[in-house]
Write a protein that holds these residues in place. Structure first.
Motif, PDB file in Angstrom:
ATOM      1  N   TYR A   1       0.838  -1.202   0.000  1.00 31.24           N
ATOM      2  CA  TYR A   1       0.000   0.000   0.000  1.00 31.24           C
ATOM      3  C   TYR A   1       0.874   1.254   0.000  1.00 31.24           C
ATOM      4  O   TYR A   1       0.589   2.240  -0.702  1.00 31.24           O
ATOM      5  CB  TYR A   1      -0.904  -0.027   1.235  1.00 31.24           C
ATOM      6  CG  TYR A   1      -2.103   0.889   1.188  1.00 31.24           C
ATOM      7  CD1 TYR A   1      -2.390   1.706   0.102  1.00 31.24           C
ATOM      8  CD2 TYR A   1      -2.981   0.938   2.279  1.00 31.24           C
ATOM      9  CE1 TYR A   1      -3.507   2.526   0.078  1.00 31.24           C
ATOM     10  CE2 TYR A   1      -4.096   1.772   2.267  1.00 31.24           C
ATOM     11  CZ  TYR A   1      -4.348   2.564   1.171  1.00 31.24           C
ATOM     12  OH  TYR A   1      -5.450   3.380   1.150  1.00 31.24           O
ATOM     13  N   ASP A   2       1.962   1.210   0.775  1.00 35.77           N
ATOM     14  CA  ASP A   2       2.856   2.357   0.857  1.00 35.77           C
ATOM     15  C   ASP A   2       3.531   2.644  -0.478  1.00 35.77           C
ATOM     16  O   ASP A   2       3.736   3.805  -0.850  1.00 35.77           O
ATOM     17  CB  ASP A   2       3.906   2.099   1.941  1.00 35.77           C
ATOM     18  CG  ASP A   2       4.743   3.326   2.253  1.00 35.77           C
ATOM     19  OD1 ASP A   2       4.156   4.413   2.393  1.00 35.77           O
ATOM     20  OD2 ASP A   2       5.970   3.193   2.350  1.00 35.77           O
ATOM     21  N   SER A   3       3.873   1.586  -1.232  1.00 37.31           N
ATOM     22  CA  SER A   3       4.595   1.762  -2.499  1.00 37.31           C
ATOM     23  C   SER A   3       3.671   1.937  -3.692  1.00 37.31           C
ATOM     24  O   SER A   3       3.997   2.645  -4.643  1.00 37.31           O
ATOM     25  CB  SER A   3       5.528   0.568  -2.743  1.00 37.31           C
ATOM     26  OG  SER A   3       4.783  -0.627  -2.828  1.00 37.31           O
ATOM     27  N   LYS A   4       2.499   1.288  -3.649  1.00 35.46           N
ATOM     28  CA  LYS A   4       1.552   1.366  -4.777  1.00 35.46           C
ATOM     29  C   LYS A   4       0.139   1.631  -4.256  1.00 35.46           C
ATOM     30  O   LYS A   4      -0.755   0.774  -4.377  1.00 35.46           O
ATOM     31  CB  LYS A   4       1.585   0.064  -5.581  1.00 35.46           C
ATOM     32  CG  LYS A   4       2.927  -0.239  -6.245  1.00 35.46           C
ATOM     33  CD  LYS A   4       2.856  -1.500  -7.081  1.00 35.46           C
ATOM     34  CE  LYS A   4       4.204  -1.853  -7.688  1.00 35.46           C
ATOM     35  NZ  LYS A   4       4.710  -0.831  -8.603  1.00 35.46           N
ATOM     36  N   PRO A   5      -0.083   2.800  -3.678  1.00 31.53           N
ATOM     37  CA  PRO A   5      -1.396   3.070  -3.070  1.00 31.53           C
ATOM     38  C   PRO A   5      -2.534   3.039  -4.078  1.00 31.53           C
ATOM     39  O   PRO A   5      -3.619   2.536  -3.774  1.00 31.53           O
ATOM     40  CB  PRO A   5      -1.224   4.464  -2.452  1.00 31.53           C
ATOM     41  CG  PRO A   5      -0.067   5.080  -3.174  1.00 31.53           C
ATOM     42  CD  PRO A   5       0.841   3.949  -3.523  1.00 31.53           C
ATOM     43  N   GLY A   6      -2.302   3.554  -5.273  1.00 31.01           N
ATOM     44  CA  GLY A   6      -3.356   3.572  -6.284  1.00 31.01           C
ATOM     45  C   GLY A   6      -3.801   2.181  -6.681  1.00 31.01           C
ATOM     46  O   GLY A   6      -5.003   1.930  -6.883  1.00 31.01           O
ATOM     47  N   LEU A   7      -2.845   1.263  -6.783  1.00 30.34           N
ATOM     48  CA  LEU A   7      -3.170  -0.100  -7.189  1.00 30.34           C
ATOM     49  C   LEU A   7      -3.963  -0.823  -6.099  1.00 30.34           C
ATOM     50  O   LEU A   7      -4.945  -1.522  -6.386  1.00 30.34           O
ATOM     51  CB  LEU A   7      -1.881  -0.860  -7.520  1.00 30.34           C
ATOM     52  CG  LEU A   7      -2.033  -2.185  -8.278  1.00 30.34           C
ATOM     53  CD1 LEU A   7      -2.866  -2.015  -9.540  1.00 30.34           C
ATOM     54  CD2 LEU A   7      -0.655  -2.750  -8.615  1.00 30.34           C
ATOM     55  N   LEU A   8      -3.531  -0.655  -4.854  1.00 31.39           N
ATOM     56  CA  LEU A   8      -4.275  -1.311  -3.778  1.00 31.39           C
ATOM     57  C   LEU A   8      -5.670  -0.714  -3.633  1.00 31.39           C
ATOM     58  O   LEU A   8      -6.633  -1.434  -3.340  1.00 31.39           O
ATOM     59  CB  LEU A   8      -3.523  -1.212  -2.447  1.00 31.39           C
ATOM     60  CG  LEU A   8      -4.087  -2.112  -1.345  1.00 31.39           C
ATOM     61  CD1 LEU A   8      -3.937  -3.585  -1.720  1.00 31.39           C
ATOM     62  CD2 LEU A   8      -3.418  -1.852  -0.013  1.00 31.39           C
ATOM     63  N   GLU A   9      -5.793   0.590  -3.852  1.00 31.81           N
ATOM     64  CA  GLU A   9      -7.123   1.212  -3.828  1.00 31.81           C
ATOM     65  C   GLU A   9      -8.013   0.590  -4.894  1.00 31.81           C
ATOM     66  O   GLU A   9      -9.205   0.359  -4.682  1.00 31.81           O
ATOM     67  CB  GLU A   9      -7.008   2.722  -4.055  1.00 31.81           C
ATOM     68  CG  GLU A   9      -6.371   3.489  -2.908  1.00 31.81           C
ATOM     69  CD  GLU A   9      -7.293   3.653  -1.724  1.00 31.81           C
ATOM     70  OE1 GLU A   9      -8.478   3.288  -1.838  1.00 31.81           O
ATOM     71  OE2 GLU A   9      -6.836   4.142  -0.677  1.00 31.81           O
ATOM     72  N   ALA A  10      -7.444   0.300  -6.060  1.00 32.60           N
ATOM     73  CA  ALA A  10      -8.212  -0.335  -7.130  1.00 32.60           C
ATOM     74  C   ALA A  10      -8.646  -1.744  -6.723  1.00 32.60           C
ATOM     75  O   ALA A  10      -9.778  -2.162  -7.014  1.00 32.60           O
ATOM     76  CB  ALA A  10      -7.386  -0.382  -8.413  1.00 32.60           C
ATOM     77  N   PHE A  11      -7.743  -2.486  -6.077  1.00 30.47           N
ATOM     78  CA  PHE A  11      -8.105  -3.829  -5.606  1.00 30.47           C
ATOM     79  C   PHE A  11      -9.241  -3.745  -4.580  1.00 30.47           C
ATOM     80  O   PHE A  11     -10.166  -4.570  -4.597  1.00 30.47           O
ATOM     81  CB  PHE A  11      -6.896  -4.515  -4.965  1.00 30.47           C
ATOM     82  CG  PHE A  11      -5.769  -4.811  -5.909  1.00 30.47           C
ATOM     83  CD1 PHE A  11      -6.000  -4.979  -7.273  1.00 30.47           C
ATOM     84  CD2 PHE A  11      -4.462  -4.937  -5.448  1.00 30.47           C
ATOM     85  CE1 PHE A  11      -4.957  -5.258  -8.148  1.00 30.47           C
ATOM     86  CE2 PHE A  11      -3.414  -5.219  -6.307  1.00 30.47           C
ATOM     87  CZ  PHE A  11      -3.653  -5.374  -7.655  1.00 30.47           C
ATOM     88  N   ARG A  12      -9.145  -2.760  -3.703  1.00 28.03           N
ATOM     89  CA  ARG A  12     -10.190  -2.616  -2.689  1.00 28.03           C
ATOM     90  C   ARG A  12     -11.527  -2.255  -3.325  1.00 28.03           C
ATOM     91  O   ARG A  12     -12.575  -2.797  -2.939  1.00 28.03           O
ATOM     92  CB  ARG A  12      -9.794  -1.548  -1.666  1.00 28.03           C
ATOM     93  CG  ARG A  12     -10.798  -1.414  -0.526  1.00 28.03           C
ATOM     94  CD  ARG A  12     -10.383  -0.367   0.482  1.00 28.03           C
ATOM     95  NE  ARG A  12     -10.332   0.966  -0.091  1.00 28.03           N
ATOM     96  CZ  ARG A  12      -9.982   2.055   0.584  1.00 28.03           C
ATOM     97  NH1 ARG A  12      -9.623   1.954   1.838  1.00 28.03           N
ATOM     98  NH2 ARG A  12      -9.974   3.236   0.003  1.00 28.03           N
ATOM     99  N   ALA A  13     -11.497  -1.354  -4.317  1.00 32.92           N
ATOM    100  CA  ALA A  13     -12.727  -0.966  -5.006  1.00 32.92           C
ATOM    101  C   ALA A  13     -13.371  -2.177  -5.687  1.00 32.92           C
ATOM    102  O   ALA A  13     -14.591  -2.368  -5.624  1.00 32.92           O
ATOM    103  CB  ALA A  13     -12.435   0.140  -6.019  1.00 32.92           C
TER     104      ALA A  13
END
Length: 372
Positions: free
Chosen positions: A59-71
């Motif tokens: 999450y710290d390194s790729k916040p946008g990607l993890l946000e997409a996974f959460r969405a």
């Protein structure tokens, strides 16, 4: 029961949230969605292997990607909820602390889409939260101070409370102490018709025999009400130990010992913890303020405030809770077997001289509207 009930259940890591829900699942059938498990599955679709040990670094390194996974995970959960009746419980922390940064486990737009009926925050005392974190592979390398855990819990409570208040009308919001056991959790989710009671009683200066009487009084009401006892959040034992030792040290003109032994009375027996004095001292103001804020939020979520006060000397805490309750237009029913002061009388809706009389009265009005 309504054909569909959606519950968002939060709580800081270490509070025992998922163990609590699993205990409930052993007694009640409901649809259970652990948000993190869904996020892991969404990440696997994109070739990423996430687990509790690496997810926050990711999450710290790729916040946008993890946000997409959460969405994507939440979209799947929403789709599954739409297809099924019954009770649906989504489990996730609201707030994370990692390497000096803060992260949110839920966003307002996501919560609006879920449109939950109930928000729950599972709480436990900070010492036991820290003990659980020490045993958790995800967190055991982190040496959390009490003030860090207190700030984390405050963010969790405030964030979820604000989410519940973002709806019109407001959604149901409850703070549930892990020490209450599964019966309260069951009532809040599956017996929503039960009115909620905040059980106000003295704490300072009372012994174990008194608290057993309080528990007996609460148990007499539990078939009819969902009963919140503020003493089930056991930070109070640490606060009282600190206050007593601090006062003794001031009288003697001495300093505090480097380590203080704190005994906490749990439902399964007392446990003693050795806590560094500096650790308590840096957190004590935060913890004290949280005790007040937490109690007042529970009062806000209840229909009635029931005062159990068999001693003559009035507790300052009880009096404050009565004043707060009347300011929120709550009914305040008190068991007080003495001639009351004008202030105690003013802030009571009705005073009972006998314990049996208030129990009988509360049983009679259970499930009914009252102007008494």
């Amino acid at each position: 029961m309504l054909s569909k009930t959606v519950v968002i259940c939060c709580g800081q890591p270490g509070a025992g949230r998922d163990e609590y829900l699993q205990e409930l699942r052993s007694q009640q059938d409901f649809h259970y969605y652990h948000l993190f498990d869904y996020i892991v599955e969404e990440a696997e679709k994109q070739g990423f292997t996430l687990n509790k040990l690496n997810v926050l670094d990711f999450y710290d390194s790729k916040p946008g990607l993890l946000e997409a996974f959460r969405a994507s995970a939440l979209k799947r959960i929403i789709d599954e909820i739409r297809k099924k009746r019954g009770v649906h419980v989504i489990s996730t922390p609201y707030h994370f602390e990692w390497k000096g940064k803060s992260y949110e486990g839920l966003r307002l737009d996501e919560v609006k889409t879920l449109d939950p009926d109930i928000f729950l925050v599972v709480l436990d005392d900070l010492i036991r939260v820290r003990e659980r974190l020490k045993r958790d592979p995800q967190w055991r390398e982190s040496d959390f101070t009490l003030v860090e855990l207190a700030q984390w819990r405050r963010a969790e409570i405030t964030g979820v409370y604000d989410l519940s208040r973002s709806f019109t009308p407001h959604k149901e919001f409850y703070l549930v102490a892990r020490e209450h056991g599964v019966d309260l959790l069951k009532d809040l989710i599956f017996n929503r018709h039960k009115k909620k009671i905040y059980l106000s009683h003295p704490i300072t200066g009372e012994d174990e025999s008194f608290f057993k009487k309080v528990q007996g009084f609460a148990q007499s009401l539990q078939p009819y009400y969902a009963v919140f006892d503020p003493y089930m959040i056991k930070d109070w034992d640490m606060v009282e130990t600190w206050r007593r030792m601090r006062n003794e040290a001031l009288k003697k003109g001495e300093g505090l010992p480097e380590k203080i032994n704190v005994t906490i009375e749990y439902s399964d027996g007392p446990r003693m913890y050795g806590v560094e004095s500096w650790d308590i001292e840096t957190a004590i103001k935060n913890i004290r303020a949280q005790i007040i804020d937490t109690d007042y939020k529970i009062i806000e979520s209840c229909h009635y405030i029931v005062v159990y006060h068999p001693r003559e000397q009035i507790s300052a805490g009880v009096m404050s809770e009565m004043i707060q309750a009347k300011g929120m237009a709550k009914f305040v029913y008190a068991f007080y077997p003495f001639e009351p002061s004008p202030f105690f009388e003013w802030y009571s809706t009705k005073i009972f001289l006998k314990e049996k009389e208030i129990i009988k009265f509360l049983k009679e009005i259970a499930g009914k509207e009252t102007n008494l």
